[in-house]
Design an enzyme around this catalytic site. Structure first.
Site, PDB file in Angstrom:
ATOM      1  N   HIS A  37       0.834  -1.207   0.000  1.00  0.00           N
ATOM      2  CA  HIS A  37       0.000   0.000   0.000  1.00  0.00           C
ATOM      3  C   HIS A  37       0.868   1.256   0.000  1.00  0.00           C
ATOM      4  CE1 HIS A  37      -2.740  -2.890   2.297  1.00  0.00           C
ATOM      5  NE2 HIS A  37      -3.488  -2.554   1.272  1.00  0.00           N
ATOM      6  N   ARG A 187      -3.995 -10.076   4.208  1.00  0.00           N
ATOM      7  CA  ARG A 187      -4.440 -11.386   4.687  1.00  0.00           C
ATOM      8  C   ARG A 187      -3.265 -12.300   5.084  1.00  0.00           C
ATOM      9  NH1 ARG A 187      -8.804 -10.348   0.678  1.00  0.00           N
ATOM     10  NH2 ARG A 187     -10.728 -10.325   1.864  1.00  0.00           N
TER      11      ARG A 187
HETATM   12  P1  AMP Z   1      -6.619  -3.545  -0.346  1.00  0.00           P
HETATM   13  O1  AMP Z   1      -6.405  -2.744   0.891  1.00  0.00           O
HETATM   14  O2  AMP Z   1      -6.244  -4.981  -0.232  1.00  0.00           O
HETATM   15  O3  AMP Z   1      -7.973  -3.316  -0.964  1.00  0.00           O
HETATM   16  O4  AMP Z   1      -5.587  -2.968  -1.419  1.00  0.00           O
HETATM   17  C1  AMP Z   1      -5.562  -1.586  -1.715  1.00  0.00           C
HETATM   18  C2  AMP Z   1      -4.666  -1.380  -2.903  1.00  0.00           C
HETATM   19  O5  AMP Z   1      -3.355  -1.840  -2.606  1.00  0.00           O
HETATM   20  C3  AMP Z   1      -5.131  -2.153  -4.143  1.00  0.00           C
HETATM   21  O6  AMP Z   1      -4.953  -1.334  -5.289  1.00  0.00           O
HETATM   22  C4  AMP Z   1      -4.205  -3.331  -4.152  1.00  0.00           C
HETATM   23  O7  AMP Z   1      -3.996  -3.880  -5.442  1.00  0.00           O
HETATM   24  C5  AMP Z   1      -2.916  -2.706  -3.629  1.00  0.00           C
HETATM   25  N1  AMP Z   1      -2.000  -3.726  -3.107  1.00  0.00           N
HETATM   26  C6  AMP Z   1      -2.298  -4.726  -2.235  1.00  0.00           C
HETATM   27  N2  AMP Z   1      -1.217  -5.515  -2.032  1.00  0.00           N
HETATM   28  C7  AMP Z   1      -0.233  -5.002  -2.803  1.00  0.00           C
HETATM   29  C8  AMP Z   1       1.131  -5.385  -3.043  1.00  0.00           C
HETATM   30  N3  AMP Z   1       1.684  -6.435  -2.452  1.00  0.00           N
HETATM   31  N4  AMP Z   1       1.860  -4.619  -3.902  1.00  0.00           N
HETATM   32  C9  AMP Z   1       1.302  -3.551  -4.513  1.00  0.00           C
HETATM   33  N5  AMP Z   1       0.025  -3.144  -4.332  1.00  0.00           N
HETATM   34  C10 AMP Z   1      -0.730  -3.861  -3.493  1.00  0.00           C
END
Ligand code: AMP
Length: 280
Positions: A37, A187
């Site tokens: 993030h 997760r």
């Molecule tokens: P989430 O909080 O899981 O909804 O993710 C928020 C944003 O962070 C989304 O655009 C995800 O694709 C991105 N994201 C999550 N994990 C990663 C990662 N390991 N590398 C880059 N971006 C990520």
């Protein structure tokens, strides 16, 4: 760093910045922030004048048997991390401010949402398109940053932006991994030691797929068999899919032709992980 809870207040702040000639970058998240993030925020800093991050665990993208209620919520440390990398605005709406009791409007997802995550998680992308459009309206940024970690999600959002003529640019950012290759995910904290070490098979299977293509193999069945073998050897507890698909349409391929991407979803105990790698 301003932390804002009201949709009206965040709209006014972003509108003010835009009227002053500033380019505003938006980073939507569900919190429980990790280096993946934060890399989006850093990319947003490079490409915009003002960065607004949103933290909202969106109930409409979780299925009835999924982990909405136990999804990690770590607001205090999230705010510290965002402050330390120079985020300007954090929008943390309350659920009732996003979904009023009488809320009944949803965005029908585009075709690219139909397979894979869309099939295994019915209603998931309807929740994603709805919340992302709502965030675009509440935080009227010129550019938004998403992670390639959620490959199909970015394809869905890009298609929605195109189909609905939304006035916003979408930037896709690289997947950030742990030193041993595991893609960072909120997760991952659910994994016990055994699951954590077996989870490495996802990135290993993707690496193997890349190596096979580099060595000239274009037979999708052979590559998919190899990926499945690596996952089952770990073993993961179940495989939702381990496939090679067209990088634009997400339709299955029989020959590796550009753009091709390998996508995996597998379960370790009760935790479901996804990962992907662009092949060519
Ligand atoms: P989430 O909080 O899981 O909804 O993710 C928020 C944003 O962070 C989304 O655009 C995800 O694709 C991105 N994201 C999550 N994990 C990663 C990662 N390991 N590398 C880059 N971006 C990520």
């Amino acid at each position: 760093m301003r932390v804002v809870h009201s949709p009206h207040e965040v709209y006014a702040l972003v509108d003010f910045e835009r009227r002053n000639g500033n380019r505003v970058g938006l980073v939507p998240t569900m919190g429980a922030l990790h280096a993946g993030h934060i890399s989006l925020v850093q990319q947003a800093k490079l490409q915009s004048d003002i960065v607004a991050t949103t933290i909202f665990v969106n109930p409409t993208q979780f299925g009835p048997k999924e982990d909405f209620s136990k999804y990690p919520r770590t607001l205090e440390s999230d705010l510290e991390k965002l402050d330390s990398v120079g985020c300007d605005i954090v929008f943390v709406p309350n659920s009732e401010q996003v979904y009023a009791p009488e809320h009944s409007t949803y965005v029908e997802p585009p075709k690219v949402a139909n397979r894979w995550e869309g099939e295994i998680r019915p209603g998931h992308y309807r929740g994603v398109t709805t919340i992302v459009l709502k965030l675009f309206m509440m935080v009227p940024a010129q550019v938004a940053f998403f992670g390639r970690k959620d490959y199909q999600q970015v394809a869905v959002i890009r298609a929605m932006v195109e189909d609905l003529n939304l006035p916003i640019q979408i930037v896709t950012c690289d997947t950030i991994r742990e030193p041993d290759g595991l893609a960072m995910s909120s997760r991952n904290r659910y994994l016990n030691d055994s699951e954590r070490s077996r989870a490495l098979s996802l990135s290993r299977a993707l690496k193997a797929a890349n190596s096979m293509v580099e060595e000239g193999c274009h037979n999708v069945a052979d590559i998919e068999n190899e990926m499945t073998k690596i996952l089952l050897n770990a073993p993961v507890d179940s495989i939702d899919y381990a496939r090679i698909v067209d990088g634009d349409t997400l339709e299955p391929l029989s020959e590796v032709t550009s753009p091709a991407v390998a996508i995996i979803a597998a379960r370790l105990g009760t935790t479901r992980l996804i990962d992907n790698s662009i092949l060519c």
